[in-house]
Scaffold this motif. Structure first.
Motif, PDB file in Angstrom:
ATOM      1  N   ALA A 233      32.233  34.579  14.631  1.00 55.66           N
ATOM      2  CA  ALA A 233      33.607  35.073  14.643  1.00 55.66           C
ATOM      3  C   ALA A 233      33.719  36.489  14.108  1.00 55.66           C
ATOM      4  CB  ALA A 233      34.495  34.134  13.814  1.00 55.66           C
ATOM      5  N   GLU A 234      32.730  36.944  13.324  1.00 53.65           N
ATOM      6  CA  GLU A 234      32.782  38.313  12.811  1.00 53.65           C
ATOM      7  C   GLU A 234      32.634  39.336  13.943  1.00 53.65           C
ATOM      8  OE1 GLU A 234      28.532  36.965  12.765  1.00 53.65           O
ATOM      9  OE2 GLU A 234      30.477  36.142  12.145  1.00 53.65           O
ATOM     10  N   GLN A 235      32.154  38.891  15.114  1.00 55.23           N
ATOM     11  CA  GLN A 235      32.071  39.760  16.291  1.00 55.23           C
ATOM     12  C   GLN A 235      33.015  39.252  17.390  1.00 55.23           C
ATOM     13  OE1 GLN A 235      27.987  41.340  17.334  1.00 55.23           O
ATOM     14  NE2 GLN A 235      27.334  39.544  16.169  1.00 55.23           N
TER      15      GLN A 235
ATOM     16  N   ALA B 265      44.330  31.288  17.994  1.00 53.74           N
ATOM     17  CA  ALA B 265      44.319  31.174  16.535  1.00 53.74           C
ATOM     18  C   ALA B 265      44.825  29.795  16.141  1.00 53.74           C
ATOM     19  CB  ALA B 265      45.199  32.264  15.918  1.00 53.74           C
ATOM     20  N   LEU B 266      44.003  29.062  15.395  1.00 53.96           N
ATOM     21  CA  LEU B 266      44.368  27.696  14.997  1.00 53.96           C
ATOM     22  C   LEU B 266      44.404  27.538  13.480  1.00 53.96           C
ATOM     23  CD1 LEU B 266      42.214  25.658  17.569  1.00 53.96           C
ATOM     24  CD2 LEU B 266      44.616  26.364  17.756  1.00 53.96           C
ATOM     25  N   GLN B 267      44.511  28.654  12.755  1.00 52.85           N
ATOM     26  CA  GLN B 267      44.542  28.562  11.293  1.00 52.85           C
ATOM     27  C   GLN B 267      45.712  27.729  10.797  1.00 52.85           C
ATOM     28  OE1 GLN B 267      44.130  31.318  13.071  1.00 52.85           O
ATOM     29  NE2 GLN B 267      42.813  32.829  12.069  1.00 52.85           N
ATOM     30  N   ALA B 268      46.843  27.794  11.490  1.00 55.32           N
ATOM     31  CA  ALA B 268      48.012  27.023  11.061  1.00 55.32           C
ATOM     32  C   ALA B 268      47.759  25.520  11.133  1.00 55.32           C
ATOM     33  CB  ALA B 268      49.220  27.393  11.928  1.00 55.32           C
ATOM     34  N   LEU B 269      46.796  25.104  11.957  1.00 49.00           N
ATOM     35  CA  LEU B 269      46.455  23.691  12.071  1.00 49.00           C
ATOM     36  C   LEU B 269      45.289  23.315  11.153  1.00 49.00           C
ATOM     37  CD1 LEU B 269      46.665  23.178  15.946  1.00 49.00           C
ATOM     38  CD2 LEU B 269      48.461  22.911  14.231  1.00 49.00           C
ATOM     39  N   GLY B 270      44.762  24.305  10.436  1.00 48.71           N
ATOM     40  CA  GLY B 270      43.664  24.024   9.511  1.00 48.71           C
ATOM     41  C   GLY B 270      42.283  24.237  10.084  1.00 48.71           C
TER      42      GLY B 270
ATOM     43  N   HIS C 223      39.399  27.105  11.510  1.00 47.58           N
ATOM     44  CA  HIS C 223      39.023  28.511  11.619  1.00 47.58           C
ATOM     45  C   HIS C 223      37.964  28.672  12.707  1.00 47.58           C
ATOM     46  CE1 HIS C 223      35.706  27.107   8.999  1.00 47.58           C
ATOM     47  NE2 HIS C 223      35.004  28.066   9.592  1.00 47.58           N
ATOM     48  N   LEU C 224      37.999  29.823  13.375  1.00 47.98           N
ATOM     49  CA  LEU C 224      37.058  30.104  14.458  1.00 47.98           C
ATOM     50  C   LEU C 224      35.666  30.355  13.890  1.00 47.98           C
ATOM     51  CD1 LEU C 224      36.599  30.742  17.513  1.00 47.98           C
ATOM     52  CD2 LEU C 224      37.079  33.138  16.922  1.00 47.98           C
ATOM     53  N   MET C 225      34.664  29.645  14.426  1.00 46.28           N
ATOM     54  CA  MET C 225      33.274  29.867  14.051  1.00 46.28           C
ATOM     55  C   MET C 225      32.602  30.878  14.972  1.00 46.28           C
ATOM     56  SD  MET C 225      32.069  25.933  13.310  1.00 46.28           S
ATOM     57  CE  MET C 225      30.454  26.462  12.717  1.00 46.28           C
ATOM     58  N   GLY C 226      33.009  30.896  16.235  1.00 47.32           N
ATOM     59  CA  GLY C 226      32.408  31.787  17.222  1.00 47.32           C
ATOM     60  C   GLY C 226      32.373  31.110  18.566  1.00 47.32           C
ATOM     61  N   GLY C 227      31.430  31.505  19.413  1.00 44.12           N
ATOM     62  CA  GLY C 227      31.354  30.918  20.742  1.00 44.12           C
ATOM     63  C   GLY C 227      30.031  31.218  21.408  1.00 44.12           C
ATOM     64  N   ARG C 228      29.933  30.762  22.647  1.00 47.34           N
ATOM     65  CA  ARG C 228      28.712  30.980  23.416  1.00 47.34           C
ATOM     66  C   ARG C 228      29.001  30.875  24.906  1.00 47.34           C
ATOM     67  NH1 ARG C 228      24.260  28.493  22.148  1.00 47.34           N
ATOM     68  NH2 ARG C 228      24.783  27.877  20.021  1.00 47.34           N
ATOM     69  N   LEU C 229      28.069  31.390  25.700  1.00 50.83           N
ATOM     70  CA  LEU C 229      28.111  31.264  27.149  1.00 50.83           C
ATOM     71  C   LEU C 229      27.247  30.078  27.544  1.00 50.83           C
ATOM     72  CD1 LEU C 229      29.187  32.921  29.685  1.00 50.83           C
ATOM     73  CD2 LEU C 229      26.850  33.782  29.862  1.00 50.83           C
ATOM     74  N   LEU C 230      27.766  29.235  28.445  1.00 51.90           N
ATOM     75  CA  LEU C 230      27.044  28.035  28.860  1.00 51.90           C
ATOM     76  C   LEU C 230      26.949  27.977  30.380  1.00 51.90           C
ATOM     77  CD1 LEU C 230      28.745  25.362  26.562  1.00 51.90           C
ATOM     78  CD2 LEU C 230      26.482  26.367  26.260  1.00 51.90           C
TER      79      LEU C 230
ATOM     80  N   TYR D 250      35.445  25.660  16.556  1.00 48.19           N
ATOM     81  CA  TYR D 250      36.276  25.752  15.361  1.00 48.19           C
ATOM     82  C   TYR D 250      35.819  24.703  14.349  1.00 48.19           C
ATOM     83  CZ  TYR D 250      39.525  28.358  18.402  1.00 48.19           C
ATOM     84  OH  TYR D 250      40.099  29.256  19.261  1.00 48.19           O
ATOM     85  N   GLU D 251      36.188  24.926  13.086  1.00 45.00           N
ATOM     86  CA  GLU D 251      35.856  23.960  12.039  1.00 45.00           C
ATOM     87  C   GLU D 251      37.014  23.844  11.056  1.00 45.00           C
ATOM     88  OE1 GLU D 251      31.820  22.859   9.675  1.00 45.00           O
ATOM     89  OE2 GLU D 251      32.575  24.878   9.310  1.00 45.00           O
ATOM     90  N   SER D 252      37.286  22.624  10.604  1.00 52.60           N
ATOM     91  CA  SER D 252      38.349  22.397   9.622  1.00 52.60           C
ATOM     92  C   SER D 252      37.777  22.458   8.215  1.00 52.60           C
ATOM     93  CB  SER D 252      39.002  21.034   9.866  1.00 52.60           C
ATOM     94  OG  SER D 252      38.101  19.991   9.505  1.00 52.60           O
ATOM     95  N   GLY D 253      38.660  22.439   7.238  1.00 57.79           N
ATOM     96  CA  GLY D 253      38.212  22.455   5.856  1.00 57.79           C
ATOM     97  C   GLY D 253      37.410  21.229   5.478  1.00 57.79           C
ATOM     98  N   SER D 254      37.621  20.116   6.189  1.00 54.23           N
ATOM     99  CA  SER D 254      36.892  18.881   5.902  1.00 54.23           C
ATOM    100  C   SER D 254      35.568  18.792   6.647  1.00 54.23           C
ATOM    101  CB  SER D 254      37.756  17.666   6.251  1.00 54.23           C
ATOM    102  OG  SER D 254      38.032  17.645   7.640  1.00 54.23           O
ATOM    103  N   GLY D 255      35.275  19.803   7.488  1.00 55.17           N
ATOM    104  CA  GLY D 255      34.005  19.812   8.205  1.00 55.17           C
ATOM    105  C   GLY D 255      34.075  19.327   9.633  1.00 55.17           C
ATOM    106  N   LEU D 256      35.255  18.932  10.118  1.00 59.30           N
ATOM    107  CA  LEU D 256      35.395  18.493  11.501  1.00 59.30           C
ATOM    108  C   LEU D 256      35.290  19.703  12.430  1.00 59.30           C
ATOM    109  CD1 LEU D 256      36.149  16.417  13.716  1.00 59.30           C
ATOM    110  CD2 LEU D 256      38.542  17.013  13.273  1.00 59.30           C
TER     111      LEU D 256
END
Length: 287
Positions: free
Chosen positions: A170-172, A192-197, A199-206, A218-224
Motif C-alpha cells: 500500500a505504500e506504493q 477506502a475501507l478504513q471506516a469499516l475497520g 486497511h489496504l495491504m496492497g495488491g497484485r496482478l493475477l 485488506y486486513e482488519s485489526g483482528s487479522g481478518l
C-alpha cells in the motif's frame, strides 16, 4: 551536478518494482535502464536490499561449491554423440503423439484443477480470525463458477501468506493503481475501507480465464483478510444484483457493472461480507 530523477523516455510513471525484478537484478538479467531503477528502489528500501544481498551471497556460495566440478574431466564412458537411429521418423512420431495426448489431458482437467486448488490451499491450516460477531454460516450459498470461483481460489492461495501476501504494498498505492490499470485495460482503484475497520495491504496482478485481473487485499485489526477481485472477463454489461456463493471456507459476494466483474472474498460471515460489499459498491458509484 545533481543526480537526475529516474524517468522513462516518455515521461510516464515508472512501473513498480516487483519480486520478478528483484530476482532478475540478482541474476543480472535486467536491461541497463531497469537495472538503474531497481538500484534506486533498493537504495530507498533497505529491507529489500537486505533480501537481495542474501540472494547474492547464496549465489556466490553455490558458485564456490560447484566451480571445481567444471574443471573435472569428462568420464571416459560418457557418450558424446547420440547413437544413430535407423528410423528417426519413429522418434518424431512418438514425440508428436505424446504432445497431442498431453495437451488433450491438460485441457480436460483444467477446470478440475481450478476447483480443487482452493481446497489444497486451505488444507491443514486454521481458519483466519474473524471479528467478534462473525461466525461462518452453514453452506447456504450457491456453488461458484467463472470469475467468482477464481476470486475465491485466489483469496485462498494468497490471503494466508505471511511473508508476501501482496506483490506491491500500500505504500506504493499510486504505482500499483497505474500498473494494474495499464495491464488490465480498466480503471481499477482500491476503495477506502478504513471506516469499516479494514486497511489496504496492497495488491497484485493475477491471470484470469483469458487475461490479466486485479486483486486488492485488506486486513482488519483482528487479522481478518478480505480481497477485492476485479476483472473484465464477464458476459454481461450490467448485473448489479449482489450474488452470494461459497467455496470451502471462503464466502464471496459478486456482481457485474459497466463490463467489469467485482468479487469480495473472505472467511467472514454473510452479514459482514454484505456490509463490505455495499460499501465498495457505493465507493464505485462515486468514482
Amino acid at each position: 551536478m545533481d543526480k537526475p530523477s529516474l524517468q522513462t523516455l516518455d515521461a510516464s510513471p515508472l512501473p513498480p518494482v516487483t519480486e520478478a525484478d528483484l530476482h532478475a537484478y540478482v541474476d543480472r538479467q535486467l536491461p541497463s535502464a531497469r537495472h538503474l531503477q531497481v538500484e534506486h528502489y533498493l537504495h530507498e528500501h533497505p529491507e529489500e536490499r537486505a533480501r537481495v544481498e542474501d540472494w547474492q551471497q547464496q549465489n556466490a556460495r553455490l558458485r564456490d561449491m560447484l566451480a571445481p566440478v567444471m574443471d573435472e574431466p569428462l568420464p571416459m564412458g560418457l557418450p558424446l554423440r547420440p547413437a544413430h537411429s535407423a528410423m528417426p521418423w519413429r522418434s518424431l512420431a512418438a514425440g508428436l503423439l505424446v504432445a497431442v495426448i498431453s495437451a488433450g489431458t491438460a485441457w480436460s482437467v483444467r477446470g478440475a484443477v481450478d476447483a480443487k486448488a482452493i481446497q489444497l490451499a486451505n488444507a491443514g491450516r486454521p481458519a483466519a480470525p474473524t471479528p467478534e460477531s462473525a461466525q461462518l454460516l452453514p453452506a447456504s450459498g450457491t456453488a461458484l463458477s467463472g470469475f467468482a470461483q477464481r476470486a475465491a481460489i485466489a483469496h485462498g492461495v494468497y490471503s494466508p501468506d505471511v511473508r508476501r501476501p501482496v506483490e506491491i504494498g500500500a505504500e506504493q498505492e499510486q504505482a500499483l493503481v497505474t500498473w494494474l490499470t495499464k495491464r488490465t485495460g480498466a480503471n481499477v482503484r482500491p476503495p477506502a475501507l478504513q471506516a469499516l475497520g479494514y486497511h489496504l495491504m496492497g495488491g497484485r496482478l493475477l491471470p484470469g480465464g483469458s487475461g490479466p485481473v486485479a486483486q486488492f487485499m485488506y486486513e482488519s485489526g483482528s487479522g481478518l483478510r478480505l480481497t477485492l477481485y476485479v476483472t473484465r472477463e464477464v458476459a454481461l454489461q450490467n448485473d448489479a444484483q449482489f450474488r452470494f456463493g461459497q467455496e470451502g471456507p471462503v464466502n464471496v459476494f459478486y456482481w457485474v457493472e459497466n463490463h467489469l466483474g467485482y468479487a469480495i472474498a473472505a472467511e467472514a460471515d454473510r452479514t459482514e461480507l454484505m456490509r463490505v460489499s455495499q460499501a465498495v459498491y457505493k465507493h464505485l458509484q462515486q468514482d
